[in-house]
Design a protein around this motif. Structure first.
Motif, PDB file in Angstrom:
ATOM      1  N   GLN A   1      34.155  37.035  43.059  1.00 25.80           N
ATOM      2  CA  GLN A   1      35.396  37.185  42.297  1.00 25.80           C
ATOM      3  C   GLN A   1      36.503  37.767  43.171  1.00 25.80           C
ATOM      4  N   ALA A   2      36.153  38.739  44.012  1.00 22.96           N
ATOM      5  CA  ALA A   2      37.143  39.323  44.920  1.00 22.96           C
ATOM      6  C   ALA A   2      37.672  38.278  45.888  1.00 22.96           C
ATOM      7  N   ASP A   3      36.777  37.448  46.408  1.00 23.71           N
ATOM      8  CA  ASP A   3      37.186  36.384  47.325  1.00 23.71           C
ATOM      9  C   ASP A   3      38.186  35.446  46.638  1.00 23.71           C
ATOM     10  N   HIS A   4      37.898  35.088  45.390  1.00 26.01           N
ATOM     11  CA  HIS A   4      38.790  34.195  44.636  1.00 26.01           C
ATOM     12  C   HIS A   4      40.162  34.844  44.424  1.00 26.01           C
ATOM     13  N   VAL A   5      40.179  36.109  44.038  1.00 28.07           N
ATOM     14  CA  VAL A   5      41.448  36.776  43.759  1.00 28.07           C
ATOM     15  C   VAL A   5      42.240  36.984  45.053  1.00 28.07           C
ATOM     16  N   ILE A   6      41.568  37.306  46.145  1.00 33.01           N
ATOM     17  CA  ILE A   6      42.265  37.449  47.425  1.00 33.01           C
ATOM     18  C   ILE A   6      42.954  36.144  47.793  1.00 33.01           C
ATOM     19  N   ARG A   7      42.252  35.028  47.627  1.00 33.05           N
ATOM     20  CA  ARG A   7      42.852  33.726  47.934  1.00 33.05           C
ATOM     21  C   ARG A   7      44.049  33.446  47.023  1.00 33.05           C
ATOM     22  N   THR A   8      43.902  33.784  45.737  1.00 26.83           N
ATOM     23  CA  THR A   8      44.997  33.570  44.789  1.00 26.83           C
ATOM     24  C   THR A   8      46.203  34.411  45.156  1.00 26.83           C
ATOM     25  N   PHE A   9      45.968  35.691  45.434  1.00 28.02           N
ATOM     26  CA  PHE A   9      47.077  36.578  45.785  1.00 28.02           C
ATOM     27  C   PHE A   9      47.704  36.191  47.124  1.00 28.02           C
ATOM     28  N   HIS A  10      46.877  35.709  48.045  1.00 22.63           N
ATOM     29  CA  HIS A  10      47.410  35.238  49.329  1.00 22.63           C
ATOM     30  C   HIS A  10      48.380  34.077  49.106  1.00 22.63           C
ATOM     31  N   ASP A  11      47.983  33.126  48.269  1.00 25.69           N
ATOM     32  CA  ASP A  11      48.865  31.997  47.977  1.00 25.69           C
ATOM     33  C   ASP A  11      50.149  32.467  47.300  1.00 25.69           C
ATOM     34  N   THR A  12      50.019  33.441  46.387  1.00 25.53           N
ATOM     35  CA  THR A  12      51.200  33.995  45.734  1.00 25.53           C
ATOM     36  C   THR A  12      52.120  34.655  46.747  1.00 25.53           C
TER      37      THR A  12
ATOM     38  N   ARG B   1      22.561  33.926  35.411  1.00 21.47           N
ATOM     39  CA  ARG B   1      21.379  34.786  35.469  1.00 21.47           C
ATOM     40  C   ARG B   1      20.672  34.599  36.815  1.00 21.47           C
ATOM     41  N   GLY B   2      20.243  35.705  37.391  1.00 22.28           N
ATOM     42  CA  GLY B   2      19.536  35.663  38.663  1.00 22.28           C
ATOM     43  C   GLY B   2      20.409  35.922  39.875  1.00 22.28           C
ATOM     44  N   THR B   3      21.730  35.968  39.680  1.00 21.11           N
ATOM     45  CA  THR B   3      22.645  36.268  40.790  1.00 21.11           C
ATOM     46  C   THR B   3      22.910  37.763  40.847  1.00 21.11           C
ATOM     47  N   TYR B   4      22.729  38.355  42.017  1.00 22.27           N
ATOM     48  CA  TYR B   4      22.900  39.805  42.171  1.00 22.27           C
ATOM     49  C   TYR B   4      24.354  40.172  41.879  1.00 22.27           C
ATOM     50  N   SER B   5      24.562  41.253  41.130  1.00 15.32           N
ATOM     51  CA  SER B   5      25.908  41.591  40.659  1.00 15.32           C
ATOM     52  C   SER B   5      26.884  41.828  41.807  1.00 15.32           C
ATOM     53  N   SER B   6      26.424  42.383  42.915  1.00 16.13           N
ATOM     54  CA  SER B   6      27.326  42.599  44.049  1.00 16.13           C
ATOM     55  C   SER B   6      27.835  41.268  44.595  1.00 16.13           C
ATOM     56  N   ALA B   7      26.988  40.232  44.542  1.00 14.82           N
ATOM     57  CA  ALA B   7      27.416  38.902  44.976  1.00 14.82           C
ATOM     58  C   ALA B   7      28.452  38.340  44.014  1.00 14.82           C
TER      59      ALA B   7
ATOM     60  N   MET C   1      34.253  40.247  52.243  1.00 14.92           N
ATOM     61  CA  MET C   1      35.629  40.452  51.785  1.00 14.92           C
ATOM     62  C   MET C   1      36.569  40.658  52.970  1.00 14.92           C
ATOM     63  N   ILE C   2      36.132  41.452  53.928  1.00 12.05           N
ATOM     64  CA  ILE C   2      36.966  41.721  55.105  1.00 12.05           C
ATOM     65  C   ILE C   2      37.194  40.431  55.886  1.00 12.05           C
ATOM     66  N   ARG C   3      36.163  39.614  56.017  1.00 12.77           N
ATOM     67  CA  ARG C   3      36.318  38.348  56.731  1.00 12.77           C
ATOM     68  C   ARG C   3      37.289  37.418  56.006  1.00 12.77           C
TER      69      ARG C   3
ATOM     70  N   LEU D   1      39.860  38.355  54.184  1.00 14.77           N
ATOM     71  CA  LEU D   1      41.198  38.873  54.486  1.00 14.77           C
ATOM     72  C   LEU D   1      41.650  38.449  55.883  1.00 14.77           C
ATOM     73  N   LYS D   2      40.745  38.468  56.827  1.00 22.76           N
ATOM     74  CA  LYS D   2      41.099  38.082  58.193  1.00 22.76           C
ATOM     75  C   LYS D   2      41.380  36.585  58.286  1.00 22.76           C
ATOM     76  N   ARG D   3      40.533  35.763  57.646  1.00 26.11           N
ATOM     77  CA  ARG D   3      40.741  34.317  57.704  1.00 26.11           C
ATOM     78  C   ARG D   3      42.059  33.908  57.061  1.00 26.11           C
ATOM     79  N   ARG D   4      42.461  34.639  56.027  1.00 25.48           N
ATOM     80  CA  ARG D   4      43.699  34.309  55.330  1.00 25.48           C
ATOM     81  C   ARG D   4      44.927  34.944  55.983  1.00 25.48           C
ATOM     82  N   GLY D   5      44.723  35.653  57.065  1.00 26.79           N
ATOM     83  CA  GLY D   5      45.850  36.260  57.761  1.00 26.79           C
ATOM     84  C   GLY D   5      46.416  37.489  57.081  1.00 26.79           C
TER      85      GLY D   5
END
Length: 634
Positions: free
Chosen positions: A256-267, A245-251, A384-386, A388-392
């Motif tokens: 969550q997108a950051d977590h999934v990008i990292r997971t998919f990158h590892d995959t 509670r109190g966390t803005y939904s876009s954040a 999100m774009i950053r 993707l760039k950091r993960r190559g």
């Protein structure tokens, strides 16, 4: 034996789904029923050659990087974002538009959250996927999501993930897909006898990671909801979950997108699998803020008062100069006025009065609230774009940014709302960048939601989930415009007798049926559409079920202020044009597959050079009349 294992696993998974589905609806009571209701229902992915694809087209090679790698696809959607709201998205403009293609004639054929999203995921127009509203029975419970862009890309070897808002009613409505599977096992039986599966526990076919926002859970079991900006709730792979509670939904969605990008990158590092990620922010849709109250503005017209609602946004977003400096509503002219009169509009639309000072003040506030929500969310898109760039992954990622529909902000005397397919509502932003597309360029050929869906499956080298209603424009993206030679279809349904179209008199429309807005796919498919239209390179033409019509010459009337169909003398002098428009209208009214992109009659085709010239002039006119309404401009 090894070759048989995938089929065996699919059969076992399907059997488990059937058992769980039957158990959920077996009439158990008490603690046992509650425990079974909390069971995660994940559908088995349909095997290739099953019901997934109505198309006989084989998957192609898809877009590749210069090294021959298959590309990732990241698709980001903002809810109810107007084209001119890009003024409040500096990261999107700098990181995407400055290095990508901006589609200046992108349209939502049914500019409403649920039908537009169903079109993207299915590749079908609303009259083919049967999602006509955000309310029952035509919201999520009418959507067959056994075959979507996710199942197509999953079968093509992609990791797939969805984050954020899915379809209205997901979480509160029953899922349709388990019901249809039951129907396959019980042919001829009434769907009313089918088991019901609460969608908040249901993960549709094709998704490896599922973080879908929830509608109307009412703390059963997750508190909050997707329209509670500071008390967000979502389904984490079939388990209803409340965000802090109190966390803005876009954040929350961006995290969550950051977590999934990292997971998919590892995959991808381990297996080489590319990924498809669909990220759906709620902003700037109307929604509640901290304390559960929705921002609103009260206005007065004579003795009557009314309220306009807005999205919530964090306080820091309002302090941004681009937001704090807003001086007027987005749809209010530079001189502070709106459309002189709307008497030529049909039905109740033609009886709306010009906005008074109280109403304009509310539109001003709504524009600021929406701008703050877009500005805040834009920051998270940049994050999100950053990542993707950091993960190559950026150099091998096609990144798509768009909106499901626009929004009235004073145009045609409308303070808010959508659905009705005027330009401020049907026209949406679309920016695409990726390998071979990283050049700043404006395009003027038409594009629709189903075109976007079909194009992304082509980029992935996947077969579409159905006989697609849209066109594959991947070659045009990599090349150049070709001109406006197809109709952009529009359709919507209203159930308000004050509005045009609610009384079926035009014989071209499906006959009105008692209770047609209270029945849905489970009761047999009906066609509740009350308006169907088309957009050409010059004209916008709409026919209503009650016989009313609207026709605008957008080259000479960019604001849609003069309904040519309301002038008998004009119609008498231009019967041939009306006949040609009606011919095109009949072609798209009930179209399917490639028939939805049939070439326009030659009288309506606009070549590439003229099309670009005319729409560049249209955009200059819009800027001259409305412009950016804050000191810093774009």
């Amino acid at each position: 034996m090894m070759r048989r294992m995938p089929l065996l696993r699919s059969l076992v998974a399907a059997l488990l789904v059937a058992l769980v589905t039957g158990t959920l609806c077996s009439g158990r009571t008490g603690a046992s029923a509650e425990n079974h209701a909390r069971t995660v229902v994940r559908a088995a992915v349909v095997p290739a050659g099953g019901i997934q694809s109505r198309s006989s087209a084989a998957a192609g090679r898809g877009l590749r990087t210069s090294d021959g790698d298959r590309v990732n696809i990241v698709e980001v959607l903002l809810d109810d974002m107007r084209v001119d709201d890009l003024a409040y998205a500096p990261h999107v403009r700098r990181l995407l538009a400055d290095h990508g293609i901006t589609e200046r004639n992108m349209f939502s054929s049914y500019p409403l959250c649920c039908p537009a999203r169903a079109s993207f995921y299915s590749g079908l127009l609303p009259h083919n996927h049967h999602v006509y509203s955000v309310w029952n029975p035509y919201a999520y419970q009418s959507f067959d999501d056994r075959a979507t862009i996710a199942t197509s890309l999953h079968q093509a070897g992609y990791s797939t993930g969805l984050i954020g808002k899915y379809l209205n009613g997901y979480g509160s409505d029953d899922a349709l897909a388990p019901t249809l599977r039951w129907r396959q096992r019980h042919p001829g039986a009434s769907l009313r006898r089918a088991p019901r599966v609460r969608s908040q526990y249901y993960v549709p076919d094709g998704w490896d990671q599922w973080y879908a926002g929830l509608d109307g859970t009412n703390c059963a079991p997750a508190c909050g909801g997707q329209y509670s900006y500071f008390h967000y709730a979502y389904s984490h792979n079939g388990r209803p979950t409340s965000a802090p509670r109190g966390t803005y939904s876009s954040a929350v969605i961006a995290h969550q997108a950051d977590h999934v990008i990292r997971t998919f990158h590892d995959t991808r590092r381990r297996t080489g699998k590319p990924f498809f990620l669909s990220v759906n922010f709620v902003a700037p849709h109307v929604g509640s803020g901290e304390g559960g109250r929705t921002p609103s503005c009260r206005y007065r017209v004579g003795r009557r008062t009314g309220t306009v609602q807005s999205p919530a946004a964090p306080a820091w977003a309002y302090r941004a100069p681009v937001v704090a400096g807003i001086t007027r509503g987005a749809g209010v002219l530079r001189n502070g006025t709106t459309e002189p009169g709307v008497g030529d509009k049909p039905g109740a639309y033609g009886r709306l009065r010009e906005l008074n000072a109280s109403q304009r003040a509310c539109v001003d506030r709504t524009t600021r609230d929406r701008a703050a929500a877009v500005y805040a969310t834009d920051r998270y898109v940049g994050d999100m774009i950053r990542t993707l760039k950091r993960r190559g992954e950026w150099d091998r990622t096609v990144f798509v940014f768009w909106s499901d529909n626009g929004y009235f902000q004073g145009e045609h005397h409308r303070m808010d709302g959508k659905i009705v397919t005027y330009e401020p509502v049907s026209r949406v932003p679309l920016i695409i960048t990726g390998p071979g597309l990283r050049r700043r360029e404006d395009r003027y050929d038409p594009m629709t939601v189903v075109d976007l869906s079909r194009t992304l499956t082509a980029i992935a080298g996947a077969a579409p989930p159905h006989d697609a209603d849209g066109r594959d424009l991947s070659a045009a993206l990599a090349g150049a415009d070709t001109g406006w030679d197809v109709a952009v279809p529009f359709e919507f349904a209203v159930a308000d007798p004050r509005l045009p179209g609610d009384h079926h008199r035009d014989p071209a429309f499906a006959p009105a049926r008692r209770g047609m807005f209270r029945t849905g796919v489970r009761d047999g498919i009906v066609d509740p559409r009350t308006a169907i239209g088309l957009h050409t390179g010059r004209y916008y033409y709409l026919r209503y079920a009650d016989g009313e019509r609207e026709l605008y010459d957008l080259w000479n009337d960019p604001d849609e202020w003069t309904n040519l169909a309301a002038g008998r003398s004009w119609l008498a002098a231009h019967r041939s044009l009306l006949g040609v428009l009606d011919t095109a209208w009949r072609r798209i009214k009930d179209c399917a597959g490639s028939g939805c992109s049939a070439r326009l009659p030659s009288e309506l085709v606009v070549d590439r050079a003229l099309n670009a010239t005319r729409w560049q002039r249209w955009w200059r006119t819009m800027d001259a009349q409305y412009g950016t309404n804050h000191p810093r401009g774009r």
